[in-house]
Write a protein that holds these residues in place. Structure first.
Motif, PDB file in Angstrom:
ATOM      1  N   TYR A  58     -29.082 -45.253  -9.886  1.00 52.11           N
ATOM      2  CA  TYR A  58     -29.507 -46.680 -10.159  1.00 52.11           C
ATOM      3  C   TYR A  58     -28.145 -47.543 -10.065  1.00 52.11           C
ATOM      4  O   TYR A  58     -28.298 -48.844 -10.350  1.00 52.11           O
ATOM      5  N   ASN A  59     -27.119 -47.169  -9.675  1.00 51.43           N
ATOM      6  CA  ASN A  59     -25.947 -48.134  -9.554  1.00 51.43           C
ATOM      7  C   ASN A  59     -25.356 -47.488  -8.334  1.00 51.43           C
ATOM      8  O   ASN A  59     -24.555 -46.977  -7.832  1.00 51.43           O
ATOM      9  N   PRO A  60     -25.974 -48.564  -6.845  1.00 50.97           N
ATOM     10  CA  PRO A  60     -25.468 -48.392  -5.632  1.00 50.97           C
ATOM     11  C   PRO A  60     -23.959 -48.448  -5.329  1.00 50.97           C
ATOM     12  O   PRO A  60     -23.509 -47.816  -4.364  1.00 50.97           O
ATOM     13  N   LEU A  61     -23.288 -49.314  -6.156  1.00 51.02           N
ATOM     14  CA  LEU A  61     -21.927 -49.516  -5.938  1.00 51.02           C
ATOM     15  C   LEU A  61     -20.891 -48.267  -6.037  1.00 51.02           C
ATOM     16  O   LEU A  61     -20.124 -47.848  -5.636  1.00 51.02           O
ATOM     17  N   SER A  62     -21.656 -47.663  -7.225  1.00 50.43           N
ATOM     18  CA  SER A  62     -20.809 -46.347  -7.612  1.00 50.43           C
ATOM     19  C   SER A  62     -21.122 -45.422  -6.393  1.00 50.43           C
ATOM     20  O   SER A  62     -20.065 -44.656  -6.094  1.00 50.43           O
ATOM     21  N   LEU A  63     -22.016 -45.497  -5.813  1.00 53.19           N
ATOM     22  CA  LEU A  63     -22.417 -44.256  -4.520  1.00 53.19           C
ATOM     23  C   LEU A  63     -21.571 -44.708  -3.429  1.00 53.19           C
ATOM     24  O   LEU A  63     -20.890 -43.898  -2.771  1.00 53.19           O
ATOM     25  N   VAL A  64     -21.478 -46.099  -3.353  1.00 51.18           N
ATOM     26  CA  VAL A  64     -20.699 -46.488  -2.093  1.00 51.18           C
ATOM     27  C   VAL A  64     -19.051 -45.946  -2.325  1.00 51.18           C
ATOM     28  O   VAL A  64     -18.497 -45.537  -1.337  1.00 51.18           O
ATOM     29  N   ILE A  65     -18.533 -46.443  -3.629  1.00 53.14           N
ATOM     30  CA  ILE A  65     -17.232 -46.111  -3.974  1.00 53.14           C
ATOM     31  C   ILE A  65     -16.815 -44.449  -3.613  1.00 53.14           C
ATOM     32  O   ILE A  65     -16.058 -43.970  -3.201  1.00 53.14           O
ATOM     33  N   LYS A  66     -18.046 -43.790  -4.278  1.00 55.57           N
ATOM     34  CA  LYS A  66     -17.801 -42.165  -4.213  1.00 55.57           C
ATOM     35  C   LYS A  66     -17.685 -41.658  -2.868  1.00 55.57           C
ATOM     36  O   LYS A  66     -17.015 -41.020  -2.254  1.00 55.57           O
ATOM     37  N   ASN A  67     -18.735 -42.281  -1.925  1.00 55.58           N
ATOM     38  CA  ASN A  67     -19.026 -41.921  -0.567  1.00 55.58           C
ATOM     39  C   ASN A  67     -17.700 -42.250   0.052  1.00 55.58           C
ATOM     40  O   ASN A  67     -17.326 -41.567   0.938  1.00 55.58           O
ATOM     41  N   LYS A  68     -16.931 -43.530  -0.010  1.00 55.09           N
ATOM     42  CA  LYS A  68     -15.844 -43.939   0.802  1.00 55.09           C
ATOM     43  C   LYS A  68     -14.387 -43.399   0.158  1.00 55.09           C
ATOM     44  O   LYS A  68     -13.597 -43.378   0.860  1.00 55.09           O
ATOM     45  N   GLY A  69     -14.576 -42.724  -0.777  1.00 58.03           N
ATOM     46  CA  GLY A  69     -13.437 -41.944  -1.290  1.00 58.03           C
ATOM     47  C   GLY A  69     -12.146 -43.208  -1.710  1.00 58.03           C
ATOM     48  O   GLY A  69     -10.958 -42.792  -1.692  1.00 58.03           O
ATOM     49  N   TRP A  70     -12.740 -44.124  -2.172  1.00 59.11           N
ATOM     50  CA  TRP A  70     -11.498 -45.263  -2.510  1.00 59.11           C
ATOM     51  C   TRP A  70     -10.579 -45.123  -3.699  1.00 59.11           C
ATOM     52  O   TRP A  70      -9.485 -45.329  -3.632  1.00 59.11           O
ATOM     53  N   LEU A  71     -11.428 -44.608  -4.610  1.00 53.53           N
ATOM     54  CA  LEU A  71     -10.459 -44.316  -5.638  1.00 53.53           C
ATOM     55  C   LEU A  71      -9.248 -43.387  -5.623  1.00 53.53           C
ATOM     56  O   LEU A  71      -8.393 -43.264  -5.994  1.00 53.53           O
ATOM     57  N   GLU A  72      -9.868 -42.041  -4.972  1.00 54.23           N
ATOM     58  CA  GLU A  72      -8.947 -41.054  -4.752  1.00 54.23           C
ATOM     59  C   GLU A  72      -7.998 -41.566  -3.907  1.00 54.23           C
ATOM     60  O   GLU A  72      -6.722 -41.182  -4.165  1.00 54.23           O
ATOM     61  N   ALA A  73      -8.136 -42.318  -2.847  1.00 53.67           N
ATOM     62  CA  ALA A  73      -7.048 -42.595  -2.149  1.00 53.67           C
ATOM     63  C   ALA A  73      -6.023 -43.744  -2.805  1.00 53.67           C
ATOM     64  O   ALA A  73      -4.844 -43.604  -2.761  1.00 53.67           O
ATOM     65  N   ALA A  74      -6.754 -44.875  -3.760  1.00 56.73           N
ATOM     66  CA  ALA A  74      -5.766 -45.611  -4.569  1.00 56.73           C
ATOM     67  C   ALA A  74      -5.204 -44.973  -5.731  1.00 56.73           C
ATOM     68  O   ALA A  74      -3.908 -45.300  -5.894  1.00 56.73           O
ATOM     69  N   LEU A  75      -5.494 -43.678  -6.207  1.00 58.00           N
ATOM     70  CA  LEU A  75      -4.714 -43.196  -7.141  1.00 58.00           C
ATOM     71  C   LEU A  75      -4.000 -41.907  -7.071  1.00 58.00           C
ATOM     72  O   LEU A  75      -3.258 -41.207  -7.782  1.00 58.00           O
ATOM     73  N   LYS A  76      -4.080 -41.465  -5.777  1.00 57.29           N
ATOM     74  CA  LYS A  76      -3.456 -40.130  -5.058  1.00 57.29           C
ATOM     75  C   LYS A  76      -2.019 -40.203  -5.579  1.00 57.29           C
ATOM     76  O   LYS A  76      -1.187 -39.236  -5.959  1.00 57.29           O
ATOM     77  N   ASP A  77      -1.311 -41.457  -4.955  1.00 54.15           N
ATOM     78  CA  ASP A  77       0.150 -41.271  -5.030  1.00 54.15           C
ATOM     79  C   ASP A  77       0.814 -41.468  -6.660  1.00 54.15           C
ATOM     80  O   ASP A  77       1.800 -41.119  -6.890  1.00 54.15           O
ATOM     81  N   GLN A  78      -0.102 -41.628  -7.465  1.00 54.67           N
ATOM     82  CA  GLN A  78       0.141 -41.657  -9.128  1.00 54.67           C
ATOM     83  C   GLN A  78      -0.379 -40.267  -9.572  1.00 54.67           C
ATOM     84  O   GLN A  78      -0.067 -40.175 -10.574  1.00 54.67           O
ATOM     85  N   GLY A  79      -0.496 -39.533  -8.625  1.00 60.47           N
ATOM     86  CA  GLY A  79      -1.090 -37.950  -9.231  1.00 60.47           C
ATOM     87  C   GLY A  79      -2.035 -37.868 -10.027  1.00 60.47           C
ATOM     88  O   GLY A  79      -2.419 -37.016 -10.757  1.00 60.47           O
ATOM     89  N   VAL A  80      -3.194 -38.891 -10.089  1.00 56.97           N
ATOM     90  CA  VAL A  80      -4.471 -39.237 -10.683  1.00 56.97           C
ATOM     91  C   VAL A  80      -5.445 -38.461 -10.005  1.00 56.97           C
ATOM     92  O   VAL A  80      -5.692 -38.852  -8.799  1.00 56.97           O
ATOM     93  N   THR A  81      -6.012 -37.521 -10.666  1.00 63.70           N
ATOM     94  CA  THR A  81      -7.201 -36.841  -9.844  1.00 63.70           C
ATOM     95  C   THR A  81      -8.446 -37.556 -10.346  1.00 63.70           C
ATOM     96  O   THR A  81      -8.677 -37.884 -11.658  1.00 63.70           O
ATOM     97  N   VAL A  82      -9.356 -37.801  -9.598  1.00 62.69           N
ATOM     98  CA  VAL A  82     -10.779 -38.559  -9.814  1.00 62.69           C
ATOM     99  C   VAL A  82     -11.921 -37.613  -9.916  1.00 62.69           C
ATOM    100  O   VAL A  82     -12.325 -36.653  -9.041  1.00 62.69           O
ATOM    101  N   LYS A  83     -12.616 -37.580 -10.986  1.00 66.25           N
ATOM    102  CA  LYS A  83     -13.752 -36.616 -11.165  1.00 66.25           C
ATOM    103  C   LYS A  83     -14.971 -37.296 -11.421  1.00 66.25           C
ATOM    104  O   LYS A  83     -14.927 -38.179 -12.429  1.00 66.25           O
ATOM    105  N   TRP A  84     -15.888 -37.007 -10.685  1.00 54.69           N
ATOM    106  CA  TRP A  84     -17.215 -37.931 -10.489  1.00 54.69           C
ATOM    107  C   TRP A  84     -18.328 -36.858 -11.412  1.00 54.69           C
ATOM    108  O   TRP A  84     -18.204 -35.842 -11.134  1.00 54.69           O
ATOM    109  N   VAL A  85     -18.976 -37.818 -12.491  1.00 57.09           N
ATOM    110  CA  VAL A  85     -19.886 -37.107 -13.079  1.00 57.09           C
ATOM    111  C   VAL A  85     -21.264 -38.022 -12.679  1.00 57.09           C
ATOM    112  O   VAL A  85     -21.250 -38.969 -13.243  1.00 57.09           O
TER     113      VAL A  85
END
Length: 350
Positions: A58-85
């Motif tokens: 019910y939140n299409p923007l969340s699906l786009v972000i997850k699909n594109k891997g944008w958060l993972e790319a943005a946080l990788k250099d900081q050593g932050v892992t992204v967990k999707w639930v």
């Protein structure tokens, strides 16, 4: 009542220019004094750890972000892992936020207000949509064509979610109360199943599940856009306090996704279709006709007005003990500070 439509392919495509401008300039209205530099906003972490964030059909923007891997790319250099639930409904997202199972979760505005009024320590940091995602649904031949026809009937609805509050408002408008129907508290997908197998007479449905049922012959017999509250992106107060850079990165990603979805509506529908197991035609109905993703993302007066309208219903039904709790929640839930500093250009393609 005839359906009220505010979104269509024409609306979405007309929004492309404005949304694309957001992506190119990397800002939204209000950016300026006090905004973080793009690099700092994109950093998103305070020395590693995990960002736990929900995705929902019910939140299409969340699906786009997850699909594109944008958060993972943005946080990788900081050593932050992204967990999707995955959140199966606003009630489940609220449970996850309250328990700390997620840092950021997607709900309807009504559900966020209910949680906040009952003590959940959350803030709404972004508005992801203005949808027509709830309606009252029945099967052909049921003899139900108006809300008044529900008297004495059984209705499936997921308590604590927009479809449930849609049902309450529809009943009230027709001079009925919840006591005039038997509400079966079922999760959204189970509500559809109950309608199809005849366990209930009607269902207060949620897209995209509802659009799928409609394609199979179900009838949306009552629609009212004004009874649908906005899509709220919520974060726990502890997350906002302890990891403000990650929170800013999340909002940056949402604003990149908003611009991308406006420019790519068909691909957005394809992402939804794949995530929800829908036919592409059904997904296009949800994205192009029943989801205004180009809504002003800053939580503010429009949302306060809607929440103030639905709030007294919670008190009447006993879901919230007092109007003071509602008033306090309406006054403290919305936080537009991250949207005002949003920098979509800080989120790079993965």
């Amino acid at each position: 009542m005839a359906p009220t439509r505010t979104t269509s392919r024409r609306f979405v495509l007309a929004a492309v220019a404005a949304s694309a401008a957001l992506a190119l300039t990397g800002c939204v209205a209000g950016e300026g004094s006090g905004s973080q530099p793009a690099a700092a906003a994109a950093a998103g972490g305070n020395g590693g750890g995990t960002l736990t964030i929900d995705f929902a059909t019910y939140n299409p923007l969340s699906l786009v972000i997850k699909n594109k891997g944008w958060l993972e790319a943005a946080l990788k250099d900081q050593g932050v892992t992204v967990k999707w639930v995955q959140s199966a409904g606003s009630n489940k997202a609220n449970e996850a936020l309250r328990s700390g199972a997620v840092d950021v979760g997607s709900t309807a505005g009504s559900a966020a207000l209910l949680a906040k009024a009952n003590g959940s320590p959350i803030k709404t940091i972004d508005i992801f949509s203005q949808p027509e995602w709830a309606a009252l649904v029945t099967k052909p031949g049921s003899g139900i064509s108006t809300v008044a026809d529900l008297k004495g009937k059984s209705v499936a609805a997921t308590k604590g979610t927009d479809p449930y509050f849609f049902l309450l408002q529809a009943l009230s408008e027709s001079g009925l109360s919840p006591k005039d129907v038997t509400v079966q508290n079922l999760q959204h997908a189970d509500g559809r199943t109950a309608l199809e197998n005849g366990s209930v007479d009607a269902w207060s449905g949620l897209d995209p599940i509802m659009a799928g049922a409609e394609q199979k012959g179900a009838k949306l017999f009552y629609r009212n856009l004004s009874f649908n509250t906005y899509g709220f992106l919520n974060a726990t107060e502890s997350f906002l306090k302890d990891r403000p850079q990650q929170a800013q990165t999340v909002v940056n990603a949402y604003e990149k996704a908003r611009a991308w979805a406006a420019a790519n509506p068909d691909e957005t529908a394809q992402i939804l279709a794949e995530a929800a197991g829908l036919d592409l035609a059904v997904a296009k109905t949800v994205v192009l006709q029943r989801s205004n993703l180009n809504v002003n993302p800053a939580p503010g007066e429009a949302q306060r007005t809607v929440l103030a309208k639905i709030g007294p219903t919670f008190v009447e039904t006993g879901d919230v003990a007092s109007q003071k709790q509602i008033d306090d929640a309406v006054g403290s839930l919305l936080d537009d500070s991250l949207v005002k500093k949003a920098d979509a250009s800080a989120i790079k393609d993965s």
